[in-house]
Design an enzyme around this catalytic site. Sequence first.
Site, PDB file in Angstrom:
ATOM      1  N   ASN A 189      49.077   0.851   5.294  1.00  0.00           N
ATOM      2  CA  ASN A 189      47.813   1.552   5.500  1.00  0.00           C
ATOM      3  C   ASN A 189      46.686   0.733   4.869  1.00  0.00           C
ATOM      4  O   ASN A 189      46.719   0.459   3.664  1.00  0.00           O
ATOM      5  CB  ASN A 189      47.876   2.936   4.842  1.00  0.00           C
ATOM      6  CG  ASN A 189      46.596   3.728   5.034  1.00  0.00           C
ATOM      7  OD1 ASN A 189      45.695   3.311   5.757  1.00  0.00           O
ATOM      8  ND2 ASN A 189      46.513   4.878   4.380  1.00  0.00           N
ATOM      9  N   HIS A 219      42.913   6.064  13.337  1.00  0.00           N
ATOM     10  CA  HIS A 219      43.143   5.145  12.221  1.00  0.00           C
ATOM     11  C   HIS A 219      44.210   4.137  12.629  1.00  0.00           C
ATOM     12  O   HIS A 219      45.150   4.470  13.356  1.00  0.00           O
ATOM     13  CB  HIS A 219      43.581   5.917  10.980  1.00  0.00           C
ATOM     14  CG  HIS A 219      43.622   5.089   9.726  1.00  0.00           C
ATOM     15  ND1 HIS A 219      42.663   4.149   9.431  1.00  0.00           N
ATOM     16  CD2 HIS A 219      44.523   5.050   8.694  1.00  0.00           C
ATOM     17  CE1 HIS A 219      42.951   3.572   8.271  1.00  0.00           C
ATOM     18  NE2 HIS A 219      44.076   4.103   7.817  1.00  0.00           N
ATOM     19  N   CYS A 253      39.224  -0.677   9.548  1.00  0.00           N
ATOM     20  CA  CYS A 253      40.680  -0.824   9.487  1.00  0.00           C
ATOM     21  C   CYS A 253      41.194  -1.638  10.668  1.00  0.00           C
ATOM     22  O   CYS A 253      42.175  -2.379  10.553  1.00  0.00           O
ATOM     23  CB  CYS A 253      41.344   0.547   9.462  1.00  0.00           C
ATOM     24  SG  CYS A 253      41.009   1.559  10.920  1.00  0.00           S
TER      25      CYS A 253
END
Length: 670
Positions: free
Chosen positions: A275, A250, A94
């Site tokens: 996201n 994250h 990510c």
Amino acid sequence: MPLARRTAASCCMVLGWLPCHGVSDNMPPPATGLFVDPEFPACVSSLVGRGNTPLSPLCDRITWLRPQEICARPHLFPQIRRDALGKQGILGDCWFICACAALHKSPALLHQVFPAEQCTWEDQGYTGRFICRFWRFGHWVEVSIDDLLPCLGHKLCFSHCQDQDAFWLPLLEKAYAKLHGCYEALWAGQVADALVDLTGGLVERWSFEYAEENFKEELVSRMLDLKERCAMSCSVLHSKEGSGDLGQFHAFTITDIQHGLTKDGQSLLLFRVHNPWGRSCWDGSWGKSGDNWKLMDQTESARFLSQIQDGEFWVEKEEFFKEFNEVIVSFPVIENDHIESIWTGSLLSHTQQIYGSWIKGQNAGGSRNNPSFPDNPKFWLRVKEQSEVYLTLMQRPRIEMGTPKNIHLNRNVQREISNSTFPNAVGLHIWKVEKRRFNLQKIISTPPVTGTSSHTYDRQLHLQCELSPGYHLLIPSTFLRDTEGDFLLRVLSSGPITLSEITSNQPVDRTDEDVLSGVWETILELKGQWKKSNSAGGSRNFPSYHLNPIFPFCVPTNSQLVKVTLHQHNQENPCHAIGFHVYLVPADGCHSSLSQEPCASCIPHSHSLEVSKICNLAPGQYTIVPSTYLPEQECKFSIIISIKTERKPIKSEETLGQILKEVSVISLMK
């Protein structure tokens, strides 16, 4: 650190389409006659290294397909920029996908990283080969790949765009994986590091976990000003109760910040957050079905809700600071690779950089807690006018994966070494020095002009300051004494600067500025190479010293000050310790003996790309012997010999005309 660590089950949940079987029987046959990358083959070794992530159990189900085997009409970039937003897939990268948002902000930067005019699937010259560029340790490196991409079933299993027929992101991810050795090496990382690799610029991390309200307001104001020009990411470092699916460690992308109004005229500030998992994960009061949308009239709420794509959600300012721990912001990179300050808007158009190393027992002095701190590498920064200055210190792992051109090791050995090598805690301090001859111990006992408040494990740190004209002493250090490592010191400034290393035998002992500011004219440029068992004799401490290359040169009768510069062409690997000796050729013309004492020397040998010394030499014939400190160390080098000429300044009344724009040969031919 915004690291993405999730189980295999959660990875499958992210995609929502994980197949139960392998490749289907009705898939199109693989394309033939296309480029296949032998350095990064379509096999397990390119997927995993040590096998310590949830990716390993899935390897035997992954197949490699070219884009035209995945969809009917593949293309590099989507027509709508918003459709370039990335989705993560089953790889925990990510941080990399969030950093790719920097390329959405700047077409010039995108074409720097992903060069334009590459042949694609729609072109007659399509070969299946693509090139990407990354900024690594001081310069842009090219990574060549084929377009065979990992798939589960008939779909990409790693990153992909909202427009799933656009393949720039999975191709860039593959090149980045090759640079690191395998896809698994991307499983966890920092957004800031990827942003530096993609922009070659500066990145700031703003932590507001314990920040005062006025600091938060200042950050919001800055973010509003930068939202169209800078990539911004936010991270969750600690999961909080009630935060829905926001995962610990994250990273997310901030895609917009907008003002809104409630029915009663109250002003709101909403952050649009994406996201990389590609699905909604926010159950807050401004989530898709949150109650707070009722506070707005229907037209206003519809305006906001119509702007979100898969994986996006709105967060109100107070919620944002409550749920997220930090924001990472990259500096704008404009044309000509110039970086713009996010604080003043100044163009940091003057850049200098220099490589160095901390060597145990020589110059690894540790932090200021240690009495050996003065032993650390030292550098001169000369600021020529009042300037906004950014100083960056980047450390390099002892061996990086993905550099097959320079590290000739077995692939598994490379991974083992790299994965066991962690960054050091490093710091940087700077002092203003009134003159070039000074008492080092006295200077460093005074407070620095600026410096790191604490040593950090970041791969790259930077200091921002306003510096007045004059000389400044820079000392980079590790926290612990005798900690070895290589580093890159880089200075970006709004005004002109010069950066140079201070050797232990400071070449210029004079305080007279004329020595440096005079007119220097190059009289000779030499190139050579130290080769094992041939011409790599090492220093005078070794009996093989006579094997080193020997170059003759002449000092003319009208000069005595001679500047000799030795440069090793060794940017990819750790620097060798280099130096040189100058010998006088006897009047009878016989070749000088290396057993005699040199008339000038640049020693002790220095772990630097370049060493230089100004020598006071009488007119005559000389030879110069460059060497590494240890024998059998191979490297190409160059030597520049310059003399100082006494020229009277030219008085001119010419005026400055319009700036001429260059016309390249290619554009002229077109």
